[in-house]
Design a protein around this motif. Structure first.
Motif, PDB file in Angstrom:
ATOM      1  N   ALA A 513       0.841  -1.192   0.000  1.00 13.14           N
ATOM      2  CA  ALA A 513       0.000   0.000   0.000  1.00 13.14           C
ATOM      3  C   ALA A 513       0.878   1.245   0.000  1.00 13.14           C
ATOM      4  O   ALA A 513       2.082   1.177   0.225  1.00 13.14           O
ATOM      5  CB  ALA A 513      -0.898  -0.018   1.230  1.00 13.14           C
ATOM      6  N   CYS A 514       0.231   2.370  -0.287  1.00 15.69           N
ATOM      7  CA  CYS A 514       0.958   3.637  -0.358  1.00 15.69           C
ATOM      8  C   CYS A 514       0.573   4.498   0.839  1.00 15.69           C
ATOM      9  O   CYS A 514      -0.601   4.702   1.108  1.00 15.69           O
ATOM     10  CB  CYS A 514       0.606   4.351  -1.664  1.00 15.69           C
ATOM     11  N   ARG A 515       1.575   4.990   1.561  1.00 13.86           N
ATOM     12  CA  ARG A 515       1.309   5.817   2.738  1.00 13.86           C
ATOM     13  C   ARG A 515       0.775   7.192   2.358  1.00 13.86           C
ATOM     14  O   ARG A 515       0.063   7.811   3.127  1.00 13.86           O
ATOM     15  CB  ARG A 515       2.595   6.013   3.535  1.00 13.86           C
ATOM     16  N   ALA A 516       1.144   7.658   1.175  1.00 10.86           N
ATOM     17  CA  ALA A 516       0.746   9.005   0.774  1.00 10.86           C
ATOM     18  C   ALA A 516      -0.727   9.070   0.382  1.00 10.86           C
ATOM     19  O   ALA A 516      -1.462   9.951   0.825  1.00 10.86           O
ATOM     20  CB  ALA A 516       1.628   9.482  -0.380  1.00 10.86           C
ATOM     21  N   CYS A 517      -1.192   8.124  -0.459  1.00 10.78           N
ATOM     22  CA  CYS A 517      -2.562   8.231  -0.942  1.00 10.78           C
ATOM     23  C   CYS A 517      -3.453   7.083  -0.505  1.00 10.78           C
ATOM     24  O   CYS A 517      -4.648   7.091  -0.781  1.00 10.78           O
ATOM     25  CB  CYS A 517      -2.579   8.347  -2.473  1.00 10.78           C
ATOM     26  N   GLY A 518      -2.878   6.091   0.144  1.00  9.22           N
ATOM     27  CA  GLY A 518      -3.706   5.004   0.648  1.00  9.22           C
ATOM     28  C   GLY A 518      -3.994   3.913  -0.359  1.00  9.22           C
ATOM     29  O   GLY A 518      -4.639   2.923  -0.051  1.00  9.22           O
ATOM     30  N   GLU A 519      -3.506   4.092  -1.584  1.00  7.94           N
ATOM     31  CA  GLU A 519      -3.742   3.099  -2.633  1.00  7.94           C
ATOM     32  C   GLU A 519      -3.186   1.727  -2.236  1.00  7.94           C
ATOM     33  O   GLU A 519      -2.094   1.615  -1.708  1.00  7.94           O
ATOM     34  CB  GLU A 519      -3.050   3.590  -3.923  1.00  7.94           C
ATOM     35  N   ARG A 520      -4.008   0.693  -2.519  1.00  8.57           N
ATOM     36  CA  ARG A 520      -3.501  -0.671  -2.376  1.00  8.57           C
ATOM     37  C   ARG A 520      -3.396  -1.262  -3.767  1.00  8.57           C
ATOM     38  O   ARG A 520      -4.321  -1.123  -4.567  1.00  8.57           O
ATOM     39  CB  ARG A 520      -4.482  -1.535  -1.575  1.00  8.57           C
TER      40      ARG A 520
END
Ligand code: ADP
Ligand code: ZN
Ligand code: ZN
Length: 807
Positions: A513-520
């Motif tokens: 996942a991405c900490r910046a935008c929350g994308e998984r």
């Protein structure tokens, strides 16, 4: 078998329609046809092989076509098996022709090929078009090739990458027709299921066609060798691509190692008191030649196999035959070996991993009566044994008895129906019987036999729960292993004893996942996150096999704050290596095991003591008997609990009880450590206490209250389409005909399936609970007829009766 001469016969064909088709019989066939034999008949422009259901003289109202060729002089399906097929088609709401085809594993005998040739109008078109259009248009290419001579579909596909589409459009226009021809098997060109394909390290670069490029890319992302047949879903025309890349030296094609060896010879034990008592009850029933169903509930290590063996012996003494069904993964040389050493060459093995030819050989031996003991997986229930006396279903609760494609039958339940019709006995054995089977004891359908203790009064393993929430509070660390677990493993290593560590999830991290935008990061074909596999440095979809490289930045916002979440068996192995650098560790899961052989090799080496630790998924929980294992560690007992499925608790209970049962099967008592964040959950508590009865009572209460099976008959209806609007529209249309108030039925849906998109298809779902089988079946037939009347595509509707997965 009634001898006679008939003018017509009714034939069941493997098409999604229900009714049989009537054919006229030419003079030469009239005396030879029998129900249960295969007959080749014309069907539309094609030739097809079907099974004869009935021979008669009743002139049909419409004109009939003539049958072409009789394939079997002796029926391949007995009246008994034909009747069983009809029952399956009715109960599971599946087309009879497809059911019957699945019951006769003789596909290898009638390998058919399609040959295309030009029609007259095709010939005219070829002449006219050839003047005008672009010469590299695939349609033109094919017309030109066919002008010279008819060609096989396989050849066209091989030489023309876009042949499929071009052929379809030419056929639609009436320019070409196909004919089915029989082709001889060429032993040098093994079928895909017998071949493994692997990328050659020094593969040359070059210009490849699309399937070749796809195969190459796939092999780069999935190192190692792969069964060619298994790649068919992932890559179009993979078989041709692999063969042509092999000629160009890009990949290697090697024969799949197969064939079950006899395995270790095991001693024959005198039955202990409990085994003897169970044996006596069953043998008495066998001698009566009446149907009787037994549920053999024996704790792990209670010696159920020995009971099976002695009952089978009693059946053979009577001159009858016996079938033993085992779960997919349990049919190892060790298992087969016990049967060979007891019954010698009277044993036949039917395994789905066998090739067509191997299966055909075994099937013929059974049919001829040369083999009277059959050990098989799910479809072994259709083995053509004569004079059936007993069917044993080992680990009857196991999900692999359910076929997850049409016809979606459960081999265990079919076994009971078959035994009943044959006036035979059936034994369902398990340490953790399914709720359905256990409840059938209360309904007095099955007789309960119990083996409550382990062999030689060995103690049951002692299970302790470790609360990982407390562990976190005390250590302030989100570790994979608790201190207690590490300590126990270290101790066993010191003592030279073996440990099994279970984590029922593959891969390294379950998602990124991405900490910046929350994308998984999700699969492109499924609404599911991709799993990180560290060794192969790729992300993988566990449902459709899609793989991609690990991104270094977020695919959505380009941020490089990517992080890995969730734990898989690969990471458990790595952390064990770090914690115990000198320990010898093996891992058993779908990533380390690509062929059947590897599975057996790893297990065998562990059994022989080449490893101290065996890490793995549920594969390691099943049926193995390894005496030196004294510790079983479960890293996270909670993985299955959150599933949107009413059987989540039952599955968790079964898995934990089964894996715990691997410990302490030798002289040293076993201990089991279970890490969990739900230590109060009843499934976990009762598995820890190894208290099946308590779990059964509690779970049964829940099922009764919720009208879940065994208190209702259930079916899952899936409506699928690659286009979302289409799937939505079809499911709401179907919903319309289901809304009329129907007594004794509960219909939930249409709703998005828990996995709304899978393998590039959108999925909507109806869950149906009915008070009676009859009500359910009537509704399902209505649904099926609706789909047929409205010309839904062949894969758009899935009817799953007694579903085991609701995803
Ligand atoms: P289960 O399938 O019930 O878990 P198994 O059938 O694998 O148990 O038997 C457990 C072990 O006990 C096996 O090693 C088997 O050889 C051994 N065994 C079975 N019956 C006897 C017996 N009567 N006496 C001694 N050992 C036995
Ligand atoms: Zn992002
Ligand atoms: Zn996927």
């Amino acid at each position: 078998m009634p001898e006679g001469s008939y003018l017509y016969c009714d034939v069941s064909l493997p098409v999604p329609l229900d009714q049989p088709f009537t054919y006229g019989l030419p003079e030469t066939l009239r005396h030879r046809v029998r129900p249960g034999s295969r007959l080749m008949v014309p069907f539309g422009p094609r030739k097809m092989t079907g099974l004869i259901l009935r021979c008669h003289d009743d002139r049909p109202e419409v004109a009939t076509r003539e049958a072409l060729r009789l394939i079997d002089s002796e029926p391949v399906l007995s009246a008994e098996l034909l009747a069983l097929g009809k029952w399956i088609a009715g109960y599971y709401c599946a087309p009879l022709g497809e059911v019957l085809r699945g019951m006769v594993p003789l596909a290898s005998e009638i390998r058919q090929g399609k040959v295309w040739s030009l029609t007259d109008s095709g010939r005219d078109a070829a002449r006219q078009l050839l003047l005008g259009s672009a010469p590299d248009d695939p349609v033109m290419q094919i017309l030109r090739m066919l002008e010279k001579r008819p060609l096989s579909a396989a050849y066209l596909a091989k030489t023309q990458p876009l042949a499929d589409k071009a052929i379809r459009s030419l056929e639609k226009k009436g320019f070409i027709v196909s004919e089915q021809v029989q082709t001889e098997r060429d032993p040098l060109r093994a079928p895909s299921e017998r071949l493994r394909v692997e990328l050659i390290k020094t593969a040359p670069e070059g210009k490849w066609n699309k399937p070749e490029r796809e195969l190459r890319a796939f092999l780069e992302l999935h190192p190692g060798s792969h069964n060619l047949k298994e790649l068919e879903d992932a890559i179009k025309n993979v078989s041709m691509a692999a063969r042509s890349l092999a000629r160009k030296g890009v990949v290697s094609l090697k024969a799949e190692p197969m064939a079950i060896n006899a395995g270790p010879i095991r001693v024959r034990h005198a039955l202990n008191e409990g085994q003897q008592a169970a044996n006596d009850r069953i043998v008495a029933a066998i001698r009566k030649h009446e149907f009787h169903a037994f549920l053999l509930h024996g704790v792990t290590g209670s010696g159920k196999t020995e009971v099976y063996l002695s009952c089978i012996e009693a059946v053979l003494v009577e001159g009858r035959s016996a079938l033993l069904l085992v779960p997919e993964i349990a049919l190892t040389p060790a298992m087969a070996g016990q049967f060979f050493s007891r019954f010698g060459d009277r044993v036949a093995i039917l395994h789905s991993a066998f090739t067509d030819t191997e299966r055909t050989d075994q099937w013929r031996r059974i049919r001829s009566g040369a083999a009277s003991v059959v050990v098989g997986t799910r479809s072994g229930v259709f083995a053509p044994v004569k004079n059936l006396g007993l069917i044993v279903v080992d680990e009857e609760h196991d999900g692999s008895y359910k076929q997850e494609e049409t016809p979606r039958y459960n081999g265990r339940d079919v076994a009971v129906v078959r035994a009943q019709a044959a006036k035979a006995c059936v034994i369902l054995g398990s340490a953790t019987p399914s709720l359905e089977s256990r409840y059938n004891v209360e309904r007095e359908k099955y007789t309960l036999l119990e083996l409550p203790g382990r062999i030689e009064a060995r103690p049951m393993p002692k299970v302790s729960l470790i609360d990982m929430r407390v562990e976190f509070l005390e250590t302030r660390k989100q570790g994979t292993f608790s201190r207690k677990m590490l300590e126990a493993i270290g101790e066993k290593l010191e003592n030279g004893e073996q440990t099994i560590v279970l984590l029922n999830r593959r891969g390294f991290s379950s998602f990124i996942a991405c900490r910046a935008c929350g994308e998984r990061v999700q699969c492109i074909n499924c609404s599911l996150t991709l799993t990180y596999h560290k060794r192969d440095r790729r992300l993988l979809c566990h449902y459709c096999g899609y793989a991609e490289k690990v991104p270094s930045v977020c695919p959505k916002c380009d941020s490089d704050h990517i992080y890995f979440l969730g734990l898989g068996s690969e990471r458990v192995e790595e952390e064990l290596h770090q914690a115990f650098p000198t320990a010898r560790i093996a891992r058993l899961d779908r990533d380390t095991v690509t062929g059947k052989r590897q599975y057996e090799t790893i297990l065998q080496e562990f059994r022989e003591g080449s490893y101290d630790l065996l890490v793995g998924t549920q594969m390691i929980a099943k049926g193995h008997d390894i005496p030196n294992v004294t510790l079983v560690g479960v890293v996270s007992a909670d993985i299955g609990l959150g599933m949107p499925d009413f059987r989540a608790a039952e599955r968790t209970f079964q898995l934990l009880t089964q894996v715990a049962g691997r410990a302490g099967r030798g002289n040293v008592p076993g201990i089991v450590l279970v890490q969990t964040i739900n230590p109060d959950h009843y499934a976990i508590q009762m598995a820890a206490a190894q208290d099946y009865t308590a779990f059964y009572q509690k779970e049964l209460g829940f099922r009764r209250m919720m009208h879940y099976p065994p208190f209702s008959a259930m079916a899952n209806i899936l409506v699928r389409s690659e286009k979302k609007e289409m799937a939505m529209r079809m499911s709401s249309d179907l919903g319309m005909i289901l809304t009329a108030p129907i007594e004794k039925l509960k219909i939930m849906g249409p709703a998005e399936a828990p996995v709304p998109r899978l393998k590039n298809e959108y999925r909507y779902q109806f869950l149906i609970k009915a008070a009676s089988r009859k009500t359910l079946n009537e509704l399902l037939q209505r649904i099926r007829n609706y789909a047929i009347d409205h010309k839904w595509g062949a894969t758009a509707l899935v009817i799953d009766v007694d579903p085991l997965t609701l995803m």
